[in-house]
Scaffold this motif. Structure first.
Motif, PDB file in Angstrom:
ATOM      1  N   PHE A  51       0.824  -1.199   0.000  1.00  0.00           N
ATOM      2  CA  PHE A  51       0.000   0.000   0.000  1.00  0.00           C
ATOM      3  C   PHE A  51       0.863   1.257   0.000  1.00  0.00           C
ATOM      4  O   PHE A  51       0.610   2.195  -0.762  1.00  0.00           O
ATOM      5  CB  PHE A  51      -0.929  -0.001   1.216  1.00  0.00           C
ATOM      6  CG  PHE A  51      -1.719   1.254   1.377  1.00  0.00           C
ATOM      7  CD1 PHE A  51      -2.796   1.503   0.550  1.00  0.00           C
ATOM      8  CD2 PHE A  51      -1.383   2.181   2.345  1.00  0.00           C
ATOM      9  CE1 PHE A  51      -3.538   2.671   0.687  1.00  0.00           C
ATOM     10  CE2 PHE A  51      -2.109   3.342   2.498  1.00  0.00           C
ATOM     11  CZ  PHE A  51      -3.194   3.590   1.665  1.00  0.00           C
ATOM     12  N   LEU A  52       1.900   1.274   0.842  1.00  0.00           N
ATOM     13  CA  LEU A  52       2.775   2.446   0.891  1.00  0.00           C
ATOM     14  C   LEU A  52       3.518   2.643  -0.430  1.00  0.00           C
ATOM     15  O   LEU A  52       3.677   3.785  -0.897  1.00  0.00           O
ATOM     16  CB  LEU A  52       3.759   2.316   2.050  1.00  0.00           C
ATOM     17  CG  LEU A  52       3.134   2.396   3.444  1.00  0.00           C
ATOM     18  CD1 LEU A  52       4.184   2.136   4.510  1.00  0.00           C
ATOM     19  CD2 LEU A  52       2.464   3.731   3.658  1.00  0.00           C
ATOM     20  N   ALA A  54       2.416   1.738  -3.389  1.00  0.00           N
ATOM     21  CA  ALA A  54       1.419   2.233  -4.342  1.00  0.00           C
ATOM     22  C   ALA A  54       1.139   3.715  -4.138  1.00  0.00           C
ATOM     23  O   ALA A  54       1.015   4.470  -5.113  1.00  0.00           O
ATOM     24  CB  ALA A  54       0.134   1.426  -4.211  1.00  0.00           C
ATOM     25  N   ILE A  55       1.055   4.151  -2.894  1.00  0.00           N
ATOM     26  CA  ILE A  55       0.829   5.575  -2.616  1.00  0.00           C
ATOM     27  C   ILE A  55       2.003   6.408  -3.115  1.00  0.00           C
ATOM     28  O   ILE A  55       1.810   7.474  -3.717  1.00  0.00           O
ATOM     29  CB  ILE A  55       0.603   5.802  -1.095  1.00  0.00           C
ATOM     30  CG1 ILE A  55      -0.711   5.193  -0.662  1.00  0.00           C
ATOM     31  CG2 ILE A  55       0.663   7.276  -0.733  1.00  0.00           C
ATOM     32  CD1 ILE A  55      -1.943   5.851  -1.224  1.00  0.00           C
ATOM     33  N   ILE A  56       3.223   5.937  -2.896  1.00  0.00           N
ATOM     34  CA  ILE A  56       4.410   6.671  -3.353  1.00  0.00           C
ATOM     35  C   ILE A  56       4.430   6.760  -4.872  1.00  0.00           C
ATOM     36  O   ILE A  56       4.676   7.836  -5.433  1.00  0.00           O
ATOM     37  CB  ILE A  56       5.692   6.012  -2.798  1.00  0.00           C
ATOM     38  CG1 ILE A  56       5.775   6.214  -1.289  1.00  0.00           C
ATOM     39  CG2 ILE A  56       6.935   6.561  -3.487  1.00  0.00           C
ATOM     40  CD1 ILE A  56       6.834   5.380  -0.598  1.00  0.00           C
ATOM     41  N   TRP A  58       1.866   6.577  -6.889  1.00  0.00           N
ATOM     42  CA  TRP A  58       0.761   7.448  -7.288  1.00  0.00           C
ATOM     43  C   TRP A  58       1.132   8.923  -7.122  1.00  0.00           C
ATOM     44  O   TRP A  58       0.856   9.736  -8.008  1.00  0.00           O
ATOM     45  CB  TRP A  58      -0.472   7.104  -6.455  1.00  0.00           C
ATOM     46  CG  TRP A  58      -1.676   7.902  -6.824  1.00  0.00           C
ATOM     47  CD1 TRP A  58      -2.485   7.734  -7.896  1.00  0.00           C
ATOM     48  CD2 TRP A  58      -2.195   9.026  -6.103  1.00  0.00           C
ATOM     49  NE1 TRP A  58      -3.477   8.658  -7.890  1.00  0.00           N
ATOM     50  CE2 TRP A  58      -3.333   9.479  -6.794  1.00  0.00           C
ATOM     51  CE3 TRP A  58      -1.817   9.678  -4.939  1.00  0.00           C
ATOM     52  CZ2 TRP A  58      -4.082  10.556  -6.362  1.00  0.00           C
ATOM     53  CZ3 TRP A  58      -2.564  10.742  -4.510  1.00  0.00           C
ATOM     54  CH2 TRP A  58      -3.681  11.167  -5.215  1.00  0.00           C
ATOM     55  N   ILE A  59       1.778   9.244  -5.999  1.00  0.00           N
ATOM     56  CA  ILE A  59       2.184  10.637  -5.761  1.00  0.00           C
ATOM     57  C   ILE A  59       3.227  11.063  -6.795  1.00  0.00           C
ATOM     58  O   ILE A  59       3.163  12.177  -7.336  1.00  0.00           O
ATOM     59  CB  ILE A  59       2.706  10.812  -4.326  1.00  0.00           C
ATOM     60  CG1 ILE A  59       1.549  10.695  -3.328  1.00  0.00           C
ATOM     61  CG2 ILE A  59       3.445  12.126  -4.145  1.00  0.00           C
ATOM     62  CD1 ILE A  59       1.970  10.640  -1.879  1.00  0.00           C
ATOM     63  N   LYS A  61       3.626   9.926  -9.828  1.00  0.00           N
ATOM     64  CA  LYS A  61       2.961  10.111 -11.127  1.00  0.00           C
ATOM     65  C   LYS A  61       2.211  11.430 -11.168  1.00  0.00           C
ATOM     66  O   LYS A  61       2.158  12.093 -12.204  1.00  0.00           O
ATOM     67  CB  LYS A  61       1.983   8.966 -11.383  1.00  0.00           C
ATOM     68  CG  LYS A  61       2.620   7.721 -11.891  1.00  0.00           C
ATOM     69  CD  LYS A  61       1.548   6.700 -12.252  1.00  0.00           C
ATOM     70  CE  LYS A  61       2.136   5.523 -12.964  1.00  0.00           C
ATOM     71  NZ  LYS A  61       1.092   4.574 -13.383  1.00  0.00           N
ATOM     72  N   ARG A  62       1.598  11.818 -10.068  1.00  0.00           N
ATOM     73  CA  ARG A  62       0.843  13.085 -10.020  1.00  0.00           C
ATOM     74  C   ARG A  62       1.781  14.294 -10.094  1.00  0.00           C
ATOM     75  O   ARG A  62       1.418  15.311 -10.671  1.00  0.00           O
ATOM     76  CB  ARG A  62       0.008  13.165  -8.743  1.00  0.00           C
ATOM     77  CG  ARG A  62      -1.121  12.223  -8.704  1.00  0.00           C
ATOM     78  CD  ARG A  62      -2.175  12.681  -9.648  1.00  0.00           C
ATOM     79  NE  ARG A  62      -3.316  11.801  -9.567  1.00  0.00           N
ATOM     80  CZ  ARG A  62      -4.399  11.968 -10.294  1.00  0.00           C
ATOM     81  NH1 ARG A  62      -4.484  12.984 -11.126  1.00  0.00           N
ATOM     82  NH2 ARG A  62      -5.386  11.134 -10.210  1.00  0.00           N
TER      83      ARG A  62
END
Length: 64
Positions: A51-52, A54-56, A58-59, A61-62
């Motif tokens: 999960f961590l 994936a969050i990293i 995602w951030i 990519k944004r």
């Protein structure tokens, strides 16, 4: 209530949040343990790490 207390209250983890730090600690040798419990904690560790990551990702990519 002061501003500092409001911030501390907002970031207060509570019992559920404390689990995420406890799950990565060595188990207490005085508490009973069995195979199912160890596997459950192992799967939880993998889930939290994924999960961590994936969050990293995602951030990143944004931002880029």
């Amino acid at each position: 209530m002061s501003e500092k207390n409001k911030v501390q209250e907002f970031f207060k983890l509570g019992e559920f949040g404390n689990y995420f730090t406890r799950v990565f600690q060595k188990p207490d040798p005085n508490k009973p343990s069995n195979f199912n419990l160890r596997m459950m904690h192992g799967i939880n560790k993998i889930s939290i790490v994924m999960f961590l990551i994936a969050i990293i990702v995602w951030i990143i990519k944004r931002v880029i």
